[in-house]
Motif scaffolding. Structure first.
Motif, PDB file in Angstrom:
ATOM      1  N   LYS A 182       0.814  -1.208   0.000  1.00 45.25           N
ATOM      2  CA  LYS A 182       0.000   0.000   0.000  1.00 45.25           C
ATOM      3  C   LYS A 182       0.856   1.271   0.000  1.00 45.25           C
ATOM      4  CE  LYS A 182      -3.709  -2.221   2.684  1.00 45.25           C
ATOM      5  NZ  LYS A 182      -3.601  -3.430   1.949  1.00 45.25           N
ATOM      6  N   ALA A 183       2.178   1.095   0.063  1.00 41.08           N
ATOM      7  CA  ALA A 183       3.056   2.235   0.275  1.00 41.08           C
ATOM      8  C   ALA A 183       3.109   3.207  -0.897  1.00 41.08           C
ATOM      9  CB  ALA A 183       4.475   1.750   0.600  1.00 41.08           C
ATOM     10  N   ASP A 184       2.697   2.781  -2.097  1.00 39.60           N
ATOM     11  CA  ASP A 184       2.759   3.686  -3.234  1.00 39.60           C
ATOM     12  C   ASP A 184       1.448   4.424  -3.468  1.00 39.60           C
ATOM     13  OD1 ASP A 184       1.336   1.486  -4.017  1.00 39.60           O
ATOM     14  OD2 ASP A 184       2.283   1.287  -5.993  1.00 39.60           O
ATOM     15  N   ARG A 185       0.447   4.202  -2.612  1.00 41.86           N
ATOM     16  CA  ARG A 185      -0.807   4.941  -2.754  1.00 41.86           C
ATOM     17  C   ARG A 185      -0.672   6.334  -2.171  1.00 41.86           C
ATOM     18  NH1 ARG A 185      -5.344   0.949  -0.425  1.00 41.86           N
ATOM     19  NH2 ARG A 185      -4.848  -0.969  -1.534  1.00 41.86           N
ATOM     20  N   VAL A 186      -1.337   7.294  -2.790  1.00 42.06           N
ATOM     21  CA  VAL A 186      -1.258   8.676  -2.322  1.00 42.06           C
ATOM     22  C   VAL A 186      -2.091   8.845  -1.049  1.00 42.06           C
ATOM     23  CG1 VAL A 186      -1.785  11.073  -2.878  1.00 42.06           C
ATOM     24  CG2 VAL A 186      -0.887   9.553  -4.646  1.00 42.06           C
ATOM     25  N   ALA A 187      -1.460   9.385  -0.022  1.00 37.63           N
ATOM     26  CA  ALA A 187      -2.146   9.625   1.253  1.00 37.63           C
ATOM     27  C   ALA A 187      -2.210  11.126   1.494  1.00 37.63           C
ATOM     28  CB  ALA A 187      -1.404   8.921   2.391  1.00 37.63           C
ATOM     29  N   ALA A 188      -3.343  11.731   1.158  1.00 38.42           N
ATOM     30  CA  ALA A 188      -3.486  13.181   1.290  1.00 38.42           C
ATOM     31  C   ALA A 188      -4.591  13.570   2.272  1.00 38.42           C
ATOM     32  CB  ALA A 188      -3.768  13.803  -0.075  1.00 38.42           C
ATOM     33  N   GLU A 189      -5.288  12.582   2.822  1.00 42.36           N
ATOM     34  CA  GLU A 189      -6.294  12.847   3.852  1.00 42.36           C
ATOM     35  C   GLU A 189      -5.685  12.558   5.214  1.00 42.36           C
ATOM     36  OE1 GLU A 189      -9.188  14.229   3.573  1.00 42.36           O
ATOM     37  OE2 GLU A 189      -9.201  14.366   1.402  1.00 42.36           O
ATOM     38  N   GLY A 190      -6.514  12.481   6.241  1.00 38.24           N
ATOM     39  CA  GLY A 190      -6.005  12.186   7.574  1.00 38.24           C
ATOM     40  C   GLY A 190      -6.323  13.281   8.562  1.00 38.24           C
ATOM     41  N   LEU A 191      -5.339  13.597   9.416  1.00 37.20           N
ATOM     42  CA  LEU A 191      -5.567  14.574  10.482  1.00 37.20           C
ATOM     43  C   LEU A 191      -4.319  15.396  10.764  1.00 37.20           C
ATOM     44  CD1 LEU A 191      -7.418  12.316  13.088  1.00 37.20           C
ATOM     45  CD2 LEU A 191      -8.435  14.256  11.858  1.00 37.20           C
ATOM     46  N   VAL A 192      -4.550  16.618  11.211  1.00 38.86           N
ATOM     47  CA  VAL A 192      -3.518  17.411  11.862  1.00 38.86           C
ATOM     48  C   VAL A 192      -3.805  17.319  13.358  1.00 38.86           C
ATOM     49  CG1 VAL A 192      -2.609  19.730  12.222  1.00 38.86           C
ATOM     50  CG2 VAL A 192      -3.185  18.963   9.915  1.00 38.86           C
ATOM     51  N   ALA A 193      -2.776  17.005  14.147  1.00 41.65           N
ATOM     52  CA  ALA A 193      -2.963  16.828  15.597  1.00 41.65           C
ATOM     53  C   ALA A 193      -2.003  17.726  16.366  1.00 41.65           C
ATOM     54  CB  ALA A 193      -2.733  15.369  15.980  1.00 41.65           C
ATOM     55  N   ILE A 194      -2.462  18.184  17.517  1.00 46.45           N
ATOM     56  CA  ILE A 194      -1.677  19.083  18.368  1.00 46.45           C
ATOM     57  C   ILE A 194      -1.583  18.511  19.779  1.00 46.45           C
ATOM     58  CG2 ILE A 194      -1.860  21.294  19.617  1.00 46.45           C
ATOM     59  CD1 ILE A 194      -2.696  22.591  17.016  1.00 46.45           C
ATOM     60  N   ALA A 195      -0.421  18.677  20.396  1.00 46.02           N
ATOM     61  CA  ALA A 195      -0.240  18.295  21.803  1.00 46.02           C
ATOM     62  C   ALA A 195       0.649  19.342  22.467  1.00 46.02           C
ATOM     63  CB  ALA A 195       0.399  16.916  21.917  1.00 46.02           C
TER      64      ALA A 195
END
Length: 309
Positions: A52-65
């Motif tokens: 799966k490593a060559d799939r484009v990952a442009a979604e997800g989350l920005v996280a803060i701590a």
């Protein structure tokens, strides 16, 4: 039992795309036999992650701590990507994003973060396990951190999915002896402003000279096309460059909640009210998927695979 060398673990990792800890365990379970370890990983579903490593990952989350550090504070923001927005709502993914952001407080680069320990495994190994569990390509793409020796690091999440998780994350460092809660309130307002305006720099002095020259070249050409006299162009463009700097430099920008004062004036006036000078030391703004382009043929290929075309 065969000796499990670092070279053997590295070789298995390169072949499988699986994290170091899982590769080491696979070799231990199979007495150092590389092929048997590969089969073990496949049986566990872990080696699927590599495919799966060559799939484009442009979604997800920005996280803060963040965490207090004596009279000061430290905070970090990360971008943790997946392929679909659906995964960003997954509890496992959100929990991982929070833990990775907390680990980012202590490091200074994405490489260091990927190697950081989170509950006995590295961040990279945790990501690999999530890929195998959830079934999408993922990566911790970016991170940044701010620390102040005295004062506060304020934060703001725009388009929040959950507390401290969303699509745009902003940190603002405020050095001051003023009340921390009051500094946080000021910093949050400035962070919201930054989320909306996306300034290029904190002050005029740290604005990228290349950005100024690009703008100058555009304005010079525009002035020529408008037929402005050659002896006037430089003066006209200089005035426009000054205006450009006010538009893109945080401290010079009109405050979105009160356009009659600049951010610089807001900070100065708040410092007088609180009885202690305030200095904005730095800001960070991370927007999800910024700079990531999904190939046009990716979508077509996905549709074809679903329709049998």
């Amino acid at each position: 039992m065969a000796e499990i060398t670092a070279a053997l673990v590295k070789e298995l990792r390169e072949k499988s795309g699986v994290g170091m800890m899982d590769c080491k365990k696979a070799l231990q379970e199979n007495d150092g036999n590389l092929e048997a370890a590969m089969d073990w990983l496949r049986a566990k579903g872990l080696s699927k992650a590599a495919k799966k490593a060559d799939r484009v990952a442009a979604e997800g989350l920005v996280a803060i701590a963040s965490r207090e550090d004596g009279a000061g504070e430290r905070a970090a923001v990360i971008e943790f990507n997946a392929e679909t927005d659906f995964v960003a709502r997954n509890d496992l993914f959100q929990s991982a994003a929070r833990r990775f952001a907390a680990a980012a407080i202590e490091v200074d680069s994405v490489d260091a973060l990927n190697a950081a320990d989170v509950g006995g495994k590295t961040v990279q190994d945790e990501v690999t396990n999530l890929i195998a569990t959830i079934g999408e390509n993922m990566q911790v793409r970016r991170m940044d951190a701010i620390a102040v020796s005295q004062g506060a690091v304020a934060s703001y999440i725009h388009n929040a999915t959950a507390p401290d998780l969303g699509r745009i994350g902003v940190l603002v460092g405020l050095e001051s002896a003023a009340d921390r809660a009051a500094l946080k309130e000021l910093g949050r307002k400035i962070a919201m402003h930054i989320a909306a305006t996306a300034p290029l720099s904190l002050d005029t002095s740290d604005l990228d000279p290349a950005a100024i020259e690009r703008e100058r070249a555009v304005l010079m050409e525009k002035a020529r096309e408008e037929g402005r006299p050659d002896n006037m162009i430089e003066k006209i463009v200089s005035g426009q460059i000054a205006k450009f700097q006010k538009e893109v430099v945080l401290l010079k920008q009109p405050f979105v909640m009160n356009p009659d004062e600049t951010i610089e004036q807001l900070v100065e006036n708040t410092g007088k009210t609180l009885g202690s000078p305030i200095k904005v030391t730095r800001f960070v703004r991370l927007a999800l998927g910024e700079g990531v382009e999904k190939k046009a043929d990716d979508f077509a290929a996905e549709v074809a695979s679903m329709t049998g075309g």
